[in-house]
Write an enzyme that holds these catalytic residues in place. Sequence first.
Site, PDB file in Angstrom:
ATOM      1  N   TYR A   1     -24.046  41.585  13.652  1.00 41.36           N
ATOM      2  CA  TYR A   1     -24.565  41.645  12.284  1.00 41.36           C
ATOM      3  C   TYR A   1     -24.849  40.243  11.758  1.00 41.36           C
ATOM      4  CZ  TYR A   1     -24.648  42.232   7.225  1.00 41.36           C
ATOM      5  OH  TYR A   1     -25.012  42.174   5.886  1.00 41.36           O
TER       6      TYR A   1
ATOM      7  N   SER B   1     -27.280  37.467   4.195  1.00 37.06           N
ATOM      8  CA  SER B   1     -25.862  37.707   3.916  1.00 37.06           C
ATOM      9  C   SER B   1     -25.108  36.395   4.046  1.00 37.06           C
ATOM     10  CB  SER B   1     -25.296  38.713   4.919  1.00 37.06           C
ATOM     11  OG  SER B   1     -23.887  38.756   4.861  1.00 37.06           O
TER      12      SER B   1
END
Length: 263
Positions: A170, A157
């Site tokens: 995350y 990501s």
Amino acid sequence: MTTSSAPSAPSANPLDGRIAVVTGASSGIGEASAEHLASLGATVVVLARRADRLADLVARIEKNGGRALAISADVTDTAAVRAAADRVAAELGGADLLFNNAGVMLPAPVEELRTDQWQHQIDLNITGLMNVIGAFVPQLVTSAGERGVADLINTSSIAAQNIFPNFAVYSGTKAYVTHLSRHLRTELGPKNVRVAAIEPGIVGTELQSHVTDAGALEWLDGSKETVDWLTPQDIARTIGFIAALPPRVNLQQVTIMPTGQTG
């Protein structure tokens, strides 16, 4: 007189003969990538927990002339993932393309001590990723030795690089994915296994529906008003492009951003 022939047109099915395993295939990026890889000629193994969603996906792929096999498994279950790999080896001869995509995003301020969410993200984004790597990399190495190339593509990501409040856990899991991928490339590249990390910006998927933190939801809602988010199909086309490159070419890290996303 010597004549030169015109360059041949790119094959409509550049992944013919390849066996692709896609995790997290029941929705979003995984689902779109499975369909796209099948359209390029690969036999696709779709792996996720939701058997009904996988059955629907296989039916669509086959209706469009593709080939697919559904395996219902939780990537955090080591034994289930190893059993899935054994089935791929027995029925299809082993994978030569692995899109390691299963993941979850659960932002929250760290001081709220949402340890259940921390653990869930670590279990799926890191441990699940490693379970899949452990089960399928031996097949990739064998396939690369036979055909000259295999691919391991991991979903990371933009959060692995950029800073977002309330996304610390995350983002940490995704930084792990990116850094791991760089290291694995040094091990597997000499064995003709290409390793790539895909770092998307905001993609419209089920991930956003799992978010419960009010601050993160407000930020996501505001972003949707000002930014044209990426679609799962955008990422799927990128996965197909990477896999169809000549064996000598390895895009080791690809960051894919919505044009309007600046952070």
